[in-house]
Design an enzyme around this catalytic site. Structure first.
Site, PDB file in Angstrom:
ATOM      1  N   CYS A   1       9.599  23.194  10.921  1.00 50.29           N
ATOM      2  CA  CYS A   1      10.542  23.940  10.072  1.00 50.29           C
ATOM      3  C   CYS A   1       9.949  24.391   8.752  1.00 50.29           C
ATOM      4  O   CYS A   1       9.885  25.586   8.465  1.00 50.29           O
ATOM      5  CB  CYS A   1      11.759  23.058   9.773  1.00 50.29           C
TER       6      CYS A   1
HETATM    7  N1  SAJ Z   1       6.230  16.540   2.903  1.00 51.88           N
HETATM    8  C1  SAJ Z   1       5.524  16.303   1.733  1.00 51.88           C
HETATM    9  N2  SAJ Z   1       6.177  15.787   0.653  1.00 51.88           N
HETATM   10  C2  SAJ Z   1       7.515  15.498   0.691  1.00 51.88           C
HETATM   11  C3  SAJ Z   1       8.228  15.749   1.899  1.00 51.88           C
HETATM   12  C4  SAJ Z   1       7.567  16.267   2.987  1.00 51.88           C
HETATM   13  O1  SAJ Z   1       4.317  16.552   1.658  1.00 51.88           O
HETATM   14  O2  SAJ Z   1       8.048  15.031  -0.315  1.00 51.88           O
HETATM   15  C5  SAJ Z   1       5.538  17.124   4.048  1.00 51.88           C
HETATM   16  C6  SAJ Z   1       5.588  16.232   5.269  1.00 51.88           C
HETATM   17  O3  SAJ Z   1       4.489  15.361   5.293  1.00 51.88           O
HETATM   18  C7  SAJ Z   1       5.530  17.257   6.411  1.00 51.88           C
HETATM   19  C8  SAJ Z   1       6.232  18.475   5.835  1.00 51.88           C
HETATM   20  O4  SAJ Z   1       6.219  18.301   4.412  1.00 51.88           O
HETATM   21  O5  SAJ Z   1       4.203  17.589   6.709  1.00 51.88           O
HETATM   22  C9  SAJ Z   1       7.672  18.619   6.319  1.00 51.88           C
HETATM   23  O6  SAJ Z   1       8.267  17.376   6.123  1.00 51.88           O
HETATM   24  P1  SAJ Z   1       9.899  17.185   6.121  1.00 51.88           P
HETATM   25  O7  SAJ Z   1      10.151  15.839   5.506  1.00 51.88           O
HETATM   26  O8  SAJ Z   1      10.560  18.349   5.541  1.00 51.88           O
HETATM   27  O9  SAJ Z   1      10.215  16.992   7.640  1.00 51.88           O
HETATM   28  P2  SAJ Z   1      10.571  18.031   8.759  1.00 51.88           P
HETATM   29  O10 SAJ Z   1       9.594  19.130   8.870  1.00 51.88           O
HETATM   30  O11 SAJ Z   1      10.840  17.213   9.970  1.00 51.88           O
HETATM   31  O12 SAJ Z   1      11.903  18.705   8.225  1.00 51.88           O
HETATM   32  C10 SAJ Z   1      13.112  18.398   8.821  1.00 51.88           C
HETATM   33  C11 SAJ Z   1      14.026  19.518   8.425  1.00 51.88           C
HETATM   34  N3  SAJ Z   1      15.199  19.487   9.255  1.00 51.88           N
HETATM   35  C12 SAJ Z   1      15.678  20.660   9.683  1.00 51.88           C
HETATM   36  O13 SAJ Z   1      15.159  21.722   9.430  1.00 51.88           O
HETATM   37  C13 SAJ Z   1      16.896  20.584  10.491  1.00 51.88           C
HETATM   38  C14 SAJ Z   1      14.433  19.393   6.961  1.00 51.88           C
HETATM   39  O14 SAJ Z   1      15.515  20.301   6.685  1.00 51.88           O
HETATM   40  C15 SAJ Z   1      14.882  18.012   6.645  1.00 51.88           C
HETATM   41  O15 SAJ Z   1      15.256  17.934   5.265  1.00 51.88           O
HETATM   42  C16 SAJ Z   1      13.719  17.082   6.907  1.00 51.88           C
HETATM   43  O16 SAJ Z   1      13.527  17.116   8.344  1.00 51.88           O
HETATM   44  C17 SAJ Z   1      14.021  15.668   6.465  1.00 51.88           C
HETATM   45  O17 SAJ Z   1      14.719  15.513   5.439  1.00 51.88           O
HETATM   46  O18 SAJ Z   1      13.486  14.748   7.096  1.00 51.88           O
END
Ligand code: SAJ
Length: 444
Positions: free
Chosen positions: A275
């Protein structure tokens, strides 16, 4: 009784059949959630293997266990098929298909278009068609409805209904499963909204009706743009504070004590997942049509995309401190999954770190307890079949440097501090662990 009232009654009587197209990490939990609330469900997928697994109760998505699959397989109100002519059996058709970026990082709508074409072939009066895939504002009304009306001769809003409701799945999140995540819903007209919210209300804790489809499409993009921009901010701060010999993680932890007006994000090696690296560019693309620029989004994308380069530069610095050249060094990267404690390597920044290390002559290997072997991918075919190394002192100590790219919680970082003289930590995984100082642990 009007067509709408008849359909609302079917929902109330739980005789309203819900068709779900696309049985992946979004469609399958959605099918399960409706089924758990006694709604008849009919799953559709072009992938015969998924349908067969559903019929035999064989799990194919790790975090969705065997019990769910076996319940669906033996239920008399659940079925799955690759025969799309059965779409006419469904009262509602929920489309949960991929919306990736193409090679030019522009929206690839081919899955939505193909699925809408298929749905339109079997569309009948009274059916409700809902798109759940993340997409640009306007997709439902400008792309889907014309296809549905043209091929069926039916009129949206009167003969059949259309709505948009963004998926908010967070695969593997132990606290929020599908039923517990509020569902934003935008309808093409009041009747579609009423029908869609009544359907979701049978299974999901809360529906959040908004003015129309494009508003609902914009809500989902906004949620994920918010993340991408804030992750880019802390990644930029990491680079700046590192130069000032300030620990960005300590700064963020202390800032997080502010009880209002601050939300902590954590710096990392870049962005991965289905995403966050992708969704923001769906708005960038659509905004051009209105001669609007999304400079924040594009700058955040640039910062996040450059993080693997920063990590490899810091690795070069670490090796240099140990009087070693990158060229010819053996480098172990810990964590191929795109975020901790998942087995998904979609868009993982680790692949970019591999590319950059190899380009500088390093010999690379990886350790990831969730990914024993790299399966075939379109973008990273050269790594297909590569296997994780074992986690033991002899193996790990044989590397000139170890880069922590994804900090799975199952890894013993105290052991790592003993086994390796040169650790490049992109996730603050070594925080609080005893080590020999700045020439042993390098923040990146
Ligand atoms: N990441 C960072 N720093 C952070 C948070 C994430 O570097 O503070 C990186 C992660 O390592 C990853 C990427 O960003 O590589 C995305 O991480 P994410 O925590 O956003 O996880 P996702 O990609 O699984 O995002 C999903 C999304 N869900 C949907 O789109 C329905 C997002 O909207 C959610 O907020 C997220 O999960 C969540 O909160 O876990």
């Amino acid at each position: 009784m009007s067509q709408l009232d008849t359909l609302l009654q079917k929902i109330e009587d739980k005789t309203y059949t819900i068709g779900i197209v696309g049985l992946g990490y979004v469609g399958l939990p959605l099918m399960w959630t409706f089924h758990q609330n006694d709604m008849p469900v009919l799953g559709f997928d072009i992938d015969e293997k998924k349908v067969d697994n559903l019929k035999t109760g064989t799990p194919y998505i790790k975090h969705l266990g065997t019990e769910m699959m076996q319940t669906l397989a033996t239920s008399d109100i659940a079925d799955a098929t690759t025969d799309f002519s059965r779409l006419d059996e469904a009262d509602a058709i929920l489309m949960c298909v991929p919306t990736p970026l193409d090679h030019h990082r522009e929206p690839d709508m081919s899955y939505v278009e193909k699925t809408t074409e298929t749905v339109s072939k079997y569309l009948r009066k009274g059916q409700l068609v809902i798109l759940e895939s993340t997409t640009w504002p306007g997709t439902t009304e400008e792309l889907m409805i014309p296809i549905l009306e043209k091929n069926s001769g039916l009129k949206a809003g009167t003969d059949f209904y259309v709505a948009y409701s963004p998926e908010r799945e967070d695969p593997g999140n132990p606290n929020f499963n599908t039923a517990k995540i509020p569902k934003v819903v935008g309808g093409h007209g009041e009747e579609a909204l009423k029908l869609a919210t009544a359907m979701y209300d049978t299974a999901i804790v809360q529906t959040v009706p908004v003015s129309d489809c494009k508003t609902a499409e914009a809500v989902k993009l906004t949620e994920n743009i918010f993340r991408s921009v804030n992750i880019a901010l802390v990644n930029e701060l990491k680079v700046v504070y590192e130069a000032m010999d300030i620990d960005v993680h300590e700064v963020l932890d202390a800032a997080d004590t502010k009880p209002f007006g601050f939300m902590k994000f954590t710096p990392g090696p870049g962005l991965g997942g289905h995403c966050i690296p992708i969704d923001p560019f769906y708005l960038t693309w659509k905004a051009r049509e209105f001669e609007r620029h999304t400079r924040f989004i594009e700058l955040a994308g640039e910062v996040n995309t450059n993080m693997p380069t920063y990590v490899v530069d810091r690795t070069m610095h670490a090796l240099n401190t140990h009087k070693k050249a990158m060229n010819g060094s053996k480098v172990l990267v810990i964590g191929l999954a795109y975020k901790p404690d998942v087995d998904d390597m979609c868009e993982s920044p680790t692949f970019k770190i591999f590319d950059l290390l190899k380009a500088k002559g390093a010999e690379i290997a990886y350790y990831d307890p969730y990914i024993p072997e790299i399966w075939e991918t379109r973008e990273h075919a050269e790594y297909t079949g590569m296997q994780t190394v074992d986690w033991n002192k002899e193996t790990v100590s044989g590397f000139d440097a170890v880069v922590i790219s994804t900090n799975h919680s199952s890894i013993d970082y105290a052991e790592l501090a003993v086994w390796s003289e040169c650790v490049v930590d992109t996730r603050n995984a070594m925080n609080g662990i005893e080590h020999k100082g700045k020439n042993h642990i390098f923040k990146a």
